[in-house]
Design a protein around this motif. Structure first.
Motif, PDB file in Angstrom:
ATOM      1  N   ASN A   1       0.815  -1.220   0.000  1.00 19.06           N
ATOM      2  CA  ASN A   1       0.000   0.000   0.000  1.00 19.06           C
ATOM      3  C   ASN A   1       0.847   1.268   0.000  1.00 19.06           C
ATOM      4  OD1 ASN A   1      -2.987  -0.702   0.171  1.00 19.06           O
ATOM      5  ND2 ASN A   1      -2.158  -2.024   1.758  1.00 19.06           N
ATOM      6  N   LEU A   2       1.902   1.308   0.831  1.00 15.75           N
ATOM      7  CA  LEU A   2       2.777   2.482   0.805  1.00 15.75           C
ATOM      8  C   LEU A   2       3.532   2.563  -0.514  1.00 15.75           C
ATOM      9  CD1 LEU A   2       4.237   2.576   4.438  1.00 15.75           C
ATOM     10  CD2 LEU A   2       2.257   3.787   3.495  1.00 15.75           C
TER      11      LEU A   2
ATOM     12  N   ILE B   1       1.163   4.049  -3.091  1.00 20.66           N
ATOM     13  CA  ILE B   1       1.059   5.503  -2.905  1.00 20.66           C
ATOM     14  C   ILE B   1       2.291   6.198  -3.475  1.00 20.66           C
ATOM     15  CG2 ILE B   1       0.975   7.356  -1.181  1.00 20.66           C
ATOM     16  CD1 ILE B   1      -0.606   5.408   0.613  1.00 20.66           C
TER      17      ILE B   1
ATOM     18  N   ARG C   1       2.531   8.754  -6.711  1.00 20.60           N
ATOM     19  CA  ARG C   1       3.013  10.113  -6.464  1.00 20.60           C
ATOM     20  C   ARG C   1       4.179  10.487  -7.381  1.00 20.60           C
ATOM     21  NH1 ARG C   1       2.369  13.882  -2.471  1.00 20.60           N
ATOM     22  NH2 ARG C   1       0.916  12.480  -1.425  1.00 20.60           N
TER      23      ARG C   1
ATOM     24  N   TYR D   1      -6.137   7.067 -10.375  1.00 21.56           N
ATOM     25  CA  TYR D   1      -5.025   6.729  -9.494  1.00 21.56           C
ATOM     26  C   TYR D   1      -5.010   7.604  -8.243  1.00 21.56           C
ATOM     27  CZ  TYR D   1      -3.472   3.815 -13.308  1.00 21.56           C
ATOM     28  OH  TYR D   1      -3.422   2.849 -14.280  1.00 21.56           O
TER      29      TYR D   1
ATOM     30  N   SER E   1      -4.820   5.842  -4.707  1.00 20.25           N
ATOM     31  CA  SER E   1      -3.841   6.172  -3.661  1.00 20.25           C
ATOM     32  C   SER E   1      -4.532   6.332  -2.305  1.00 20.25           C
ATOM     33  CB  SER E   1      -3.066   7.446  -4.024  1.00 20.25           C
ATOM     34  OG  SER E   1      -3.913   8.583  -4.025  1.00 20.25           O
ATOM     35  N   HIS E   2      -5.737   6.897  -2.307  1.00 16.89           N
ATOM     36  CA  HIS E   2      -6.476   7.043  -1.050  1.00 16.89           C
ATOM     37  C   HIS E   2      -7.014   5.697  -0.568  1.00 16.89           C
ATOM     38  CE1 HIS E   2      -6.543  11.362  -0.180  1.00 16.89           C
ATOM     39  NE2 HIS E   2      -6.429  11.522  -1.485  1.00 16.89           N
TER      40      HIS E   2
ATOM     41  N   SER F   1      -5.423   2.915  -0.985  1.00 11.65           N
ATOM     42  CA  SER F   1      -4.224   2.305  -0.401  1.00 11.65           C
ATOM     43  C   SER F   1      -3.942   2.883   0.984  1.00 11.65           C
ATOM     44  CB  SER F   1      -3.016   2.529  -1.314  1.00 11.65           C
ATOM     45  OG  SER F   1      -3.165   1.834  -2.531  1.00 11.65           O
ATOM     46  N   PHE F   2      -4.130   4.193   1.134  1.00 13.60           N
ATOM     47  CA  PHE F   2      -3.929   4.829   2.440  1.00 13.60           C
ATOM     48  C   PHE F   2      -4.904   4.279   3.467  1.00 13.60           C
ATOM     49  CE2 PHE F   2      -5.223   8.255   5.391  1.00 13.60           C
ATOM     50  CZ  PHE F   2      -4.022   8.416   6.076  1.00 13.60           C
TER      51      PHE F   2
END
Length: 312
Positions: A44-45, A48, A52, A62, A66-67, A69-70
């Protein structure tokens, strides 16, 4: 808090039984869950970070991913460390405040994920059904609002349920036959009237599940109709491929939630509930980045480029 001080609930402790009925499996389970949590954190990190640093992934799809995954990282981190600790120590107690905080955070991220998946379904609907207007419709302002919505409702839902949990009294042995402080197991050990808290939890859970599924099903009905009408087989394949990862994530997440709702309320069902809870809280946060990375050409291409850069 005055009410809590009056009924001494703040000094209460709970015992999370977890998988203590299988002492011979404690170390194997610890190693298994540690491996799963490591993959979850890295996956997950890493997702992200990849989104980015890669300009080609700076798109609404995406951004939402990313959210997601957060949320998965935070959800897993709220639950798994305590699970790992209880597998290697004899003292499986958790304080009242610790249990409430775990529930508060887990609820925020669970509700946020529910509606984040619905937001991603809307994004796919606009991309497939209105491709020419996609960039205009999915503006930065709208994307920010669509992401803020799940977080806001997650906080509101969690604070509401937590407030009513704080009004309950706890006395005697507070043994929780699970590895996580879920709402149902907390109210099950209360020695006060839990009717309002249970009804409220059921109402919020049903609203979240039904409303998010209605959004998802409605958007995918329109997507399916639009794709079927496409004259080009290549166009249909491309449209379906853009939705495949999201559909897989939705099926796993909501399938597990609906399964938990269908488990009968009996002593014999506790092991089934615990296994399903492991899948819901520990395994799914690991699966989502794998699903999107293994089935997504853009993500795989970006990972390949980053790997080549670091290999020199």
């Amino acid at each position: 808090m005055l009410l809590l001080e009056g009924n001494h609930s703040t000094g209460a402790t709970f015992t999370l039984l977890g998988f203590s009925e299988y002492p011979e499996l404690q170390i194997p389970l610890f190693l298994l869950f540690l491996a799963v949590y490591t993959i979850t954190v890295v996956g997950n990190l890493g997702m992200i970070m990849i989104i980015r640093v890669s300009p080609q992934l700076h798109t609404p799809m995406y951004f939402f991913l990313s959210h997601l995954s957060f949320v998965d990282f935070c959800y897993s981190t709220t639950v798994t460390p305590k699970l790992l600790e209880n597998l290697v120590v004899e003292d499986r107690t958790i304080s009242f405040i610790g249990c409430i905080v775990q529930f508060l955070l887990a609820c925020i991220f669970a509700v946020s994920e529910t509606f984040m998946l619905a937001v991603m379904a809307y994004d796919r609907f606009v991309a497939v059904c209105n491709p020419l207007l996609y960039k205009a419709v999915m503006s930065q302002k709208l994307c920010a609002s669509l992401v803020a919505g799940p977080y806001t409702w997650g906080v509101v839902s969690s604070l509401t349920l937590t407030y009513f949990l704080l009004t309950l009294s706890f006395c005697g042995s507070n043994i929780i036959n699970n590895f996580v402080c879920e709402h149902s197991v907390i109210v099950s050990v209360s020695c006060s009237d839990t009717y309002i808290s249970q009804v409220l939890c059921f109402a919020i859970a049903m609203f979240n599940e039904v409303s998010s599924l209605v959004i998802i099903l409605t958007t995918y009905i329109f997507i399916f109709v639009t794709v079927i009408k496409m004259p080009s087989a290549g166009g249909r394949q491309k449209a379906f491929s853009t939705c495949a990862s999201h559909l897989t994530a939705i099926t796993i997440f909501h399938g597990t939630v609906l399964f938990l709702y269908c488990v009968p309320n009996s002593k014999n069902s506790w092991n089934t509930v615990k296994v399903a809870s492991v899948f819901y809280t520990v395994v799914i946060p690991m699966l989502n980045p794998l699903i999107y990375s293994l089935r997504n050409k853009d993500v795989k291409d970006t990972v390949s480029k980053i790997t080549k850069v670091f290999s020199f």
